[in-house]
Scaffold this motif. Sequence first.
Motif, PDB file in Angstrom:
ATOM      1  N   GLU A 149       0.755  -1.106   0.032  1.00 49.52           N
ATOM      2  CA  GLU A 149      -0.092  -0.022   0.007  1.00 49.52           C
ATOM      3  C   GLU A 149       0.965   1.492   0.032  1.00 49.52           C
ATOM      4  O   GLU A 149       0.394   2.472  -0.194  1.00 49.52           O
ATOM      5  CB  GLU A 149      -0.804   0.002   1.275  1.00 49.52           C
ATOM      6  N   VAL A 150       1.980   1.214   0.339  1.00 51.61           N
ATOM      7  CA  VAL A 150       2.963   2.358   0.508  1.00 51.61           C
ATOM      8  C   VAL A 150       4.052   2.218  -0.441  1.00 51.61           C
ATOM      9  O   VAL A 150       4.810   3.362  -0.778  1.00 51.61           O
ATOM     10  CB  VAL A 150       3.610   2.527   1.899  1.00 51.61           C
ATOM     11  N   VAL A 151       4.325   1.454  -1.390  1.00 55.07           N
ATOM     12  CA  VAL A 151       5.285   1.231  -2.286  1.00 55.07           C
ATOM     13  C   VAL A 151       4.688   1.164  -3.665  1.00 55.07           C
ATOM     14  O   VAL A 151       5.628   1.624  -4.953  1.00 55.07           O
ATOM     15  CB  VAL A 151       6.138  -0.188  -2.067  1.00 55.07           C
ATOM     16  N   ALA A 152       3.566   0.592  -3.926  1.00 53.59           N
ATOM     17  CA  ALA A 152       3.126   0.454  -5.341  1.00 53.59           C
ATOM     18  C   ALA A 152       2.757   1.668  -6.165  1.00 53.59           C
ATOM     19  O   ALA A 152       2.708   2.787  -5.442  1.00 53.59           O
ATOM     20  CB  ALA A 152       1.923  -0.336  -5.518  1.00 53.59           C
ATOM     21  N   ALA A 153       2.456   1.543  -7.285  1.00 56.41           N
ATOM     22  CA  ALA A 153       2.446   3.034  -8.078  1.00 56.41           C
ATOM     23  C   ALA A 153       1.304   3.808  -7.526  1.00 56.41           C
ATOM     24  O   ALA A 153       1.465   4.980  -7.694  1.00 56.41           O
ATOM     25  CB  ALA A 153       2.081   2.539  -9.515  1.00 56.41           C
TER      26      ALA A 153
END
Length: 422
Positions: A294-298
């Motif tokens: 939730e905090v890394v993806a696009a």
Amino acid sequence: MPVVRRPADRAPEPARWNRQRLRSNNEWLLLELLRTGGPSSRAQLARDTGLSKPTVSAALGSLETAGLVREAGTLAPCRGRTAVLYRADAGAGYVLGMDIGRARLRVAVADLAGRVVARRDVPNRARTGPGVADALVATARETLADAAAAEGGGVGGGGGGLGVGCGSVEGGVVRAVIGSPGVWDERRRVMRHAAHLPGWARPGLFDRIADGLGMPVQVANDANLAALGEYTYGAGAGSSVFAYLLVGTGVGVGLVRDGELWTGAHGAAGEIGMLQLPRPVGDLTVRQDVLLEEVVAADAVVGEAWRLGLTSVRTAEEVCAAARAGDWAAREAISRQAQQLAFAVAVVAAVADPDLLVLGGGLGRSADLLLPLLEEALHRTCELRPRVVASTLGEDAVLLGAVATALEAARLEVFVRRTASA
């Protein structure tokens, strides 16, 4: 001389077993040398393998009869007789690679040399599991028709099941491999944990695809296939322990050691997106169940840009474009994303200790922005720092990994099938 693998042991008649196995190994050795080294003469093959010239001649004759090699011209040396050159027949079989993403469906047909003869890249407009399956089958059949036209009408199913005529090329599609987000459950034949593809864990979807194509399909995690693709064709070539960090709609890691994929006991190795992040002590504004994905993806890049006041952007690509244009909020969003990515890289480095990590997926296209910031964040937070580079295959990594995986099995399968009947 390249290292070659022996063909799978068959079960000839007991009295012929040793002789048949020796003959089979000799033929496989020559075929692999021609495939990896290019056209060669009988005399050169004898020198390269240590086999006698009569043995080489007999093996080449059998391979030619089986449709696995063909003449490739002649070589006229300064002294001596003109030599006939032989090459592996790449059209003896074909493979089908498929990549399923939330936004795109990609399909490629390649011959046994790995040459892509046709490919399609289309939007994924389906919103249900069966819809995605049917769209993939339709795209695959269209790609096969393109390949048949490109090869003179000669690409079809290995048993005619794909419905594309055999034409002038005898080889058909031997293997089909699908890359998809999630963890493949072979027993239930479903893809688990593919949260961004609604209904994708529904039983029967991959059987539906196989029935639509008229042939079995092999299914693998997209990050794993991307790692194999990058190892085979891209930046990971030659690395002893290599990690591929796929950052797009979701996030995942593929791990390759000494050329072999490592997937763990249950096929879930590298599923770092499912890691639950700890809540800062005393911080009641952060949910306890936040996942790394939730905090890394696009989508996280877009969300961060919105929180910083840049509400006109809708995609990570737009955020990156704004950052390149000098927008402060966009550049800050990218900087914060790099810090989150540094945590993901640190996790991979601590567990797998790779000598190389390749950043790929949708965000891999913005490596010019991310990598300097990522390197800086790693120096602040992690003692274990693998070399980090951008993917050279871009968004084709999963598709080419599917092709490479299919080829690994197809080359041997075509050899065994054709030499058994020759």
